[in-house]
Design a protein around this motif. Sequence first.
Motif, mmCIF file in Angstrom:
data_model
loop_
_atom_site.group_PDB
_atom_site.id
_atom_site.type_symbol
_atom_site.label_atom_id
_atom_site.label_comp_id
_atom_site.label_asym_id
_atom_site.label_seq_id
_atom_site.Cartn_x
_atom_site.Cartn_y
_atom_site.Cartn_z
ATOM 1 N N GLU A 1 1.506 8.340 24.530
ATOM 2 C CA GLU A 1 2.346 7.150 24.668
ATOM 3 C C GLU A 1 1.657 5.928 24.063
ATOM 4 O O GLU A 1 2.298 5.097 23.413
ATOM 5 N N CYS A 2 0.353 5.811 24.261
ATOM 6 C CA CYS A 2 -0.401 4.695 23.673
ATOM 7 C C CYS A 2 -0.297 4.726 22.149
ATOM 8 O O CYS A 2 -0.077 3.690 21.518
ATOM 9 N N LEU A 3 -0.456 5.913 21.564
ATOM 10 C CA LEU A 3 -0.343 6.052 20.112
ATOM 11 C C LEU A 3 1.061 5.659 19.664
ATOM 12 O O LEU A 3 1.227 4.959 18.661
ATOM 13 N N GLY A 4 2.069 6.073 20.409
ATOM 14 C CA GLY A 4 3.440 5.700 20.079
ATOM 15 C C GLY A 4 3.641 4.190 20.081
ATOM 16 O O GLY A 4 4.326 3.641 19.219
ATOM 17 N N LYS B 1 4.324 12.662 14.096
ATOM 18 C CA LYS B 1 5.290 13.593 13.523
ATOM 19 C C LYS B 1 6.538 13.651 14.392
ATOM 20 O O LYS B 1 6.447 13.646 15.618
ATOM 21 N N ILE B 2 7.703 13.730 13.775
ATOM 22 C CA ILE B 2 8.963 13.662 14.511
ATOM 23 C C ILE B 2 9.090 14.750 15.576
ATOM 24 O O ILE B 2 9.673 14.528 16.624
ATOM 25 N N ASN B 3 8.520 15.926 15.332
ATOM 26 C CA ASN B 3 8.734 17.060 16.235
ATOM 27 C C ASN B 3 7.558 17.338 17.172
ATOM 28 O O ASN B 3 7.453 18.422 17.727
ATOM 29 N N VAL B 4 6.681 16.361 17.374
ATOM 30 C CA VAL B 4 5.519 16.559 18.240
ATOM 31 C C VAL B 4 5.687 15.727 19.510
ATOM 32 O O VAL B 4 5.996 14.542 19.460
ATOM 33 N N ARG B 5 5.477 16.412 20.643
ATOM 34 C CA ARG B 5 5.593 15.750 21.958
ATOM 35 C C ARG B 5 4.873 16.616 22.999
ATOM 36 O O ARG B 5 5.016 17.830 23.005
ATOM 37 N N PRO B 6 4.116 15.987 23.904
ATOM 38 C CA PRO B 6 3.466 16.785 24.945
ATOM 39 C C PRO B 6 4.455 17.180 26.034
ATOM 40 O O PRO B 6 5.433 16.485 26.288
ATOM 41 N N SER B 7 4.181 18.299 26.661
ATOM 42 C CA SER B 7 4.933 18.662 27.871
ATOM 43 C C SER B 7 4.321 17.872 29.026
ATOM 44 O O SER B 7 3.256 17.258 28.885
ATOM 45 N N SER B 8 4.961 17.914 30.173
ATOM 46 C CA SER B 8 4.393 17.240 31.347
ATOM 47 C C SER B 8 3.015 17.793 31.668
ATOM 48 O O SER B 8 2.084 17.043 31.968
ATOM 49 N N MET B 9 2.878 19.120 31.577
ATOM 50 C CA MET B 9 1.592 19.740 31.913
ATOM 51 C C MET B 9 0.518 19.368 30.892
ATOM 52 O O MET B 9 -0.614 19.037 31.278
ATOM 53 N N SER B 10 0.847 19.410 29.590
ATOM 54 C CA SER B 10 -0.178 19.065 28.597
ATOM 55 C C SER B 10 -0.541 17.581 28.689
ATOM 56 O O SER B 10 -1.682 17.207 28.445
ATOM 57 N N SER B 11 0.422 16.755 29.074
ATOM 58 C CA SER B 11 0.127 15.341 29.277
ATOM 59 C C SER B 11 -0.868 15.162 30.422
ATOM 60 O O SER B 11 -1.843 14.420 30.301
ATOM 61 N N GLY C 1 -2.325 13.733 27.208
ATOM 62 C CA GLY C 1 -1.446 13.569 26.058
ATOM 63 C C GLY C 1 -2.105 13.762 24.712
ATOM 64 O O GLY C 1 -1.481 13.552 23.684
ATOM 65 N N ILE C 2 -3.351 14.191 24.690
ATOM 66 C CA ILE C 2 -4.034 14.425 23.413
ATOM 67 C C ILE C 2 -3.553 15.735 22.785
ATOM 68 O O ILE C 2 -3.469 15.851 21.566
ATOM 69 N N MET C 3 -3.209 16.693 23.610
ATOM 70 C CA MET C 3 -2.639 17.947 23.124
ATOM 71 C C MET C 3 -1.129 17.893 23.347
ATOM 72 O O MET C 3 -0.666 17.496 24.415
#
Length: 131
Positions: A47-50, A67-77, A82-84
């Motif tokens: 979110e900070c990067l965004g 990238k348009i198609n990159v987003r973390p899941s709740s768990m990866s966040s 949110g780095i992965m």
Amino acid sequence: MTIEKISILIGDKLEIAVLDYDVDSPAIQITLENGWTKKLSGLDIYECLGKIIQSLPDVKFLCKGAKINVRPSSMSSQMSCGIMAYEHKLGVRASRKDLVNIFQYDDQDIINDPKMQTDFFYRWLESLKNS
């Protein structure tokens, strides 16, 4: 704080931006080659990067997190702050092999408005219903 260096394009000029980030209290401080700096915080590093991307619309960030198609899941966040994140493909469920580091270099399908990533995510979710 941890430091990452990522490639950016300002106009046609390739530069390196230094991102100094903190996962304990999610924030990123960006420093451009000309010395300009800004610090933004958020729920996670993605979110900070965004927020940084949105605040610099004339800068093209050459990384997976832009990238348009990159987003973390709740768990990866939660687990990686949110780095992965997942690199989603329409009609295909995300798996572990789709996990990417948001700072990893990429120059395809780069956005300058994080809302486009959110819109793509909802299109991706809808595409799973049809597959």
